[in-house]
Design a protein around this motif. Structure first.
Motif, PDB file in Angstrom:
ATOM      1  N   THR A  69     -15.132  23.336  36.057  1.00 19.81           N
ATOM      2  CA  THR A  69     -14.168  24.438  36.034  1.00 19.81           C
ATOM      3  C   THR A  69     -13.355  24.436  34.747  1.00 19.81           C
ATOM      4  N   SER A  70     -12.951  23.267  34.289  1.00 21.36           N
ATOM      5  CA  SER A  70     -12.164  23.169  33.059  1.00 21.36           C
ATOM      6  C   SER A  70     -12.952  23.696  31.869  1.00 21.36           C
ATOM      7  N   LEU A  71     -14.230  23.356  31.796  1.00 24.96           N
ATOM      8  CA  LEU A  71     -15.068  23.822  30.685  1.00 24.96           C
ATOM      9  C   LEU A  71     -15.270  25.330  30.743  1.00 24.96           C
ATOM     10  N   ILE A  72     -15.410  25.869  31.940  1.00 21.92           N
ATOM     11  CA  ILE A  72     -15.569  27.318  32.088  1.00 21.92           C
ATOM     12  C   ILE A  72     -14.305  28.044  31.607  1.00 21.92           C
ATOM     13  N   LEU A  73     -13.148  27.569  32.044  1.00 18.11           N
ATOM     14  CA  LEU A  73     -11.889  28.190  31.620  1.00 18.11           C
ATOM     15  C   LEU A  73     -11.675  28.020  30.124  1.00 18.11           C
ATOM     16  N   LEU A  74     -12.023  26.855  29.613  1.00 22.41           N
ATOM     17  CA  LEU A  74     -11.910  26.608  28.178  1.00 22.41           C
ATOM     18  C   LEU A  74     -12.804  27.568  27.401  1.00 22.41           C
ATOM     19  N   GLY A  75     -14.014  27.783  27.899  1.00 18.32           N
ATOM     20  CA  GLY A  75     -14.950  28.680  27.226  1.00 18.32           C
ATOM     21  C   GLY A  75     -14.433  30.102  27.142  1.00 18.32           C
TER      22      GLY A  75
ATOM     23  N   MET B   8      -6.932  29.832  29.134  1.00 15.39           N
ATOM     24  CA  MET B   8      -7.882  30.914  29.344  1.00 15.39           C
ATOM     25  C   MET B   8      -7.187  32.274  29.370  1.00 15.39           C
ATOM     26  N   VAL B   9      -6.120  32.380  30.173  1.00 15.81           N
ATOM     27  CA  VAL B   9      -5.439  33.661  30.340  1.00 15.81           C
ATOM     28  C   VAL B   9      -4.820  34.138  29.032  1.00 15.81           C
ATOM     29  N   THR B  10      -4.129  33.262  28.346  1.00 19.77           N
ATOM     30  CA  THR B  10      -3.474  33.668  27.102  1.00 19.77           C
ATOM     31  C   THR B  10      -4.482  33.882  25.981  1.00 19.77           C
ATOM     32  N   GLY B  11      -5.618  33.170  26.029  1.00 27.43           N
ATOM     33  CA  GLY B  11      -6.664  33.411  25.046  1.00 27.43           C
ATOM     34  C   GLY B  11      -7.243  34.805  25.185  1.00 27.43           C
ATOM     35  N   LEU B  12      -7.531  35.204  26.415  1.00 26.49           N
ATOM     36  CA  LEU B  12      -8.008  36.569  26.665  1.00 26.49           C
ATOM     37  C   LEU B  12      -6.911  37.588  26.337  1.00 26.49           C
ATOM     38  N   GLY B  13      -5.661  37.231  26.643  1.00 32.20           N
ATOM     39  CA  GLY B  13      -4.547  38.118  26.317  1.00 32.20           C
ATOM     40  C   GLY B  13      -4.398  38.316  24.824  1.00 32.20           C
ATOM     41  N   LEU B  14      -4.658  37.275  24.059  1.00 35.00           N
ATOM     42  CA  LEU B  14      -4.590  37.375  22.601  1.00 35.00           C
ATOM     43  C   LEU B  14      -5.624  38.366  22.085  1.00 35.00           C
ATOM     44  N   ALA B  15      -6.842  38.280  22.617  1.00 39.64           N
ATOM     45  CA  ALA B  15      -7.897  39.206  22.210  1.00 39.64           C
ATOM     46  C   ALA B  15      -7.519  40.641  22.568  1.00 39.64           C
ATOM     47  N   LEU B  16      -6.989  40.832  23.762  1.00 41.10           N
ATOM     48  CA  LEU B  16      -6.596  42.169  24.191  1.00 41.10           C
ATOM     49  C   LEU B  16      -5.478  42.719  23.323  1.00 41.10           C
TER      50      LEU B  16
ATOM     51  N   PHE C  79      -9.992  33.753  21.745  1.00 39.91           N
ATOM     52  CA  PHE C  79      -9.433  33.453  20.431  1.00 39.91           C
ATOM     53  C   PHE C  79     -10.374  33.896  19.314  1.00 39.91           C
ATOM     54  N   ILE C  80     -11.663  33.656  19.490  1.00 38.35           N
ATOM     55  CA  ILE C  80     -12.643  34.074  18.484  1.00 38.35           C
ATOM     56  C   ILE C  80     -12.673  35.592  18.359  1.00 38.35           C
ATOM     57  N   LEU C  81     -12.623  36.274  19.498  1.00 40.88           N
ATOM     58  CA  LEU C  81     -12.601  37.738  19.479  1.00 40.88           C
ATOM     59  C   LEU C  81     -11.348  38.253  18.791  1.00 40.88           C
ATOM     60  N   ALA C  82     -10.231  37.581  19.017  1.00 42.74           N
ATOM     61  CA  ALA C  82      -8.985  37.986  18.353  1.00 42.74           C
ATOM     62  C   ALA C  82      -9.100  37.847  16.840  1.00 42.74           C
ATOM     63  N   LEU C  83      -9.720  36.772  16.385  1.00 40.45           N
ATOM     64  CA  LEU C  83      -9.926  36.589  14.948  1.00 40.45           C
ATOM     65  C   LEU C  83     -10.816  37.678  14.370  1.00 40.45           C
ATOM     66  N   LEU C  84     -11.850  38.047  15.121  1.00 39.84           N
ATOM     67  CA  LEU C  84     -12.772  39.085  14.648  1.00 39.84           C
ATOM     68  C   LEU C  84     -12.104  40.462  14.611  1.00 39.84           C
ATOM     69  N   CYS C  85     -11.197  40.711  15.552  1.00 41.84           N
ATOM     70  CA  CYS C  85     -10.520  42.001  15.619  1.00 41.84           C
ATOM     71  C   CYS C  85      -9.296  42.085  14.713  1.00 41.84           C
ATOM     72  N   TYR C  86      -8.852  40.945  14.192  1.00 44.84           N
ATOM     73  CA  TYR C  86      -7.615  40.911  13.413  1.00 44.84           C
ATOM     74  C   TYR C  86      -7.647  41.816  12.179  1.00 44.84           C
ATOM     75  N   PRO C  87      -8.750  41.875  11.402  1.00 45.22           N
ATOM     76  CA  PRO C  87      -8.751  42.780  10.232  1.00 45.22           C
ATOM     77  C   PRO C  87      -8.465  44.235  10.605  1.00 45.22           C
ATOM     78  N   ASN C  88      -9.053  44.724  11.689  1.00 43.13           N
ATOM     79  CA  ASN C  88      -8.771  46.095  12.117  1.00 43.13           C
ATOM     80  C   ASN C  88      -7.333  46.233  12.601  1.00 43.13           C
ATOM     81  N   PHE C  89      -6.824  45.189  13.260  1.00 45.06           N
ATOM     82  CA  PHE C  89      -5.427  45.203  13.697  1.00 45.06           C
ATOM     83  C   PHE C  89      -4.500  45.287  12.478  1.00 45.06           C
ATOM     84  N   LEU C  90      -4.840  44.562  11.441  1.00 49.57           N
ATOM     85  CA  LEU C  90      -4.035  44.563  10.219  1.00 49.57           C
ATOM     86  C   LEU C  90      -4.070  45.936   9.544  1.00 49.57           C
ATOM     87  N   LYS C  91      -5.204  46.610   9.588  1.00 50.35           N
ATOM     88  CA  LYS C  91      -5.310  47.950   8.989  1.00 50.35           C
ATOM     89  C   LYS C  91      -4.418  48.947   9.721  1.00 50.35           C
TER      90      LYS C  91
END
Length: 248
Positions: A220-226, A142-150, A232-244
């Motif tokens: 709790t596991s499902l909440i953290l997984l979510g 969960m933490v690193t997934g949110l960190g990836l998006a940030l 991760f999904i947000l990171a994928l969506l933001c990646y094109p702008n990051f690449l620019k």
């Protein structure tokens, strides 16, 4: 992906600042605040404080890994590494996974070391070690997934540091890591239940005491997984702008 993972892991092992954020500072804060809040209290009250602070501060400080993740992504963008990787046939998600995995290893080790510190120094119970291990894995994800998006979304290191502090400290206050949730106003208790920090803290405390059930563990596991998947999904969506923004 493997090459990126190895390179990222090597850089992190050489980063002494990372040791400060992940181990030294959490241990100092844990010792300091336990000493402050247990001063003048009885044995029962002191025990309750310890059982709240050790997992609470562990959960709070794992969020500071976001600073290192942000700095790494911005540095790779400025040095041209991101542009070089983008010029290969490799898919964006493989690059993100390669950067993500080393931080999972680091956070997982951080959680284990801080809990063992609590066990050795304060003799905290670890009644359900398997459940604690499972919760640690999902907390790490969960933490690193949110960190990836940030890391992909922010444009500067200062912005990453500021948002990390808001997420870590704001989540700690509202999530009940600093004070019991039932002492908060009703509106804050409602907000608390929406935060992953709250669910992780409650589950860690119950698993330490040996009272968590399978249904609560699964919830709790499902909440953290979510939350981690959302990052991760947000990171994928933001990646094109990051690449620019990355320099070629």
């Amino acid at each position: 992906m493997n090459a990126i993972t190895k390179l990222e892991m090597k850089k992190n092992l050489q980063d002494r600042g990372l040791i400060f954020w992940t181990l030294i500072l959490p241990i100092v804060f844990t010792v300091l605040f336990i000493a402050v809040f247990t001063s003048g209290t009885g044995e029962t009250e002191s025990r309750q404080v310890v059982l709240s602070i050790v997992p609470g501060y562990t959960i709070m400080f794992v969020f500071f890994i976001m600073i290192s993740m942000t700095e790494s992504f911005i540095k790779d963008g400025n040095t041209g590494m991101v542009a070089r990787v983008a010029s290969t046939p490799s898919q964006p998600y493989l690059f993100l996974l390669g950067k993500w995995l080393p931080y999972m290893y680091i956070v997982m080790m951080q959680i284990v070391i801080l809990l063992l510190f609590g066990k050795v120094v304060y003799d905290i119970p670890l009644e359900q070690p398997v459940y604690l291990l499972i919760l640690s894995v999902f907390l790490t994800f969960m933490v690193t997934g949110l960190g990836l998006a940030l890391a992909v979304a922010v444009k500067t290191n200062n912005m990453g540091i500021a948002l990390t502090q808001v997420i870590a400290l704001g989540g700690a206050v509202l999530g009940g890591l600093w004070m019991p949730v039932d002492m908060m106003p009703d509106i804050l208790q409602t907000i608390s239940a929406l935060l992953p920090q709250y669910w992780a803290h409650q589950a860690f405390q119950d698993a330490m005491a040996g009272t968590i059930g399978y249904a609560d563990l699964l919830q709790t596991s499902l909440i953290l997984l979510g939350f981690g998947l959302a990052g991760f999904i947000l990171a994928l969506l933001c990646y094109p702008n990051f690449l620019k923004r990355a320099k070629g």
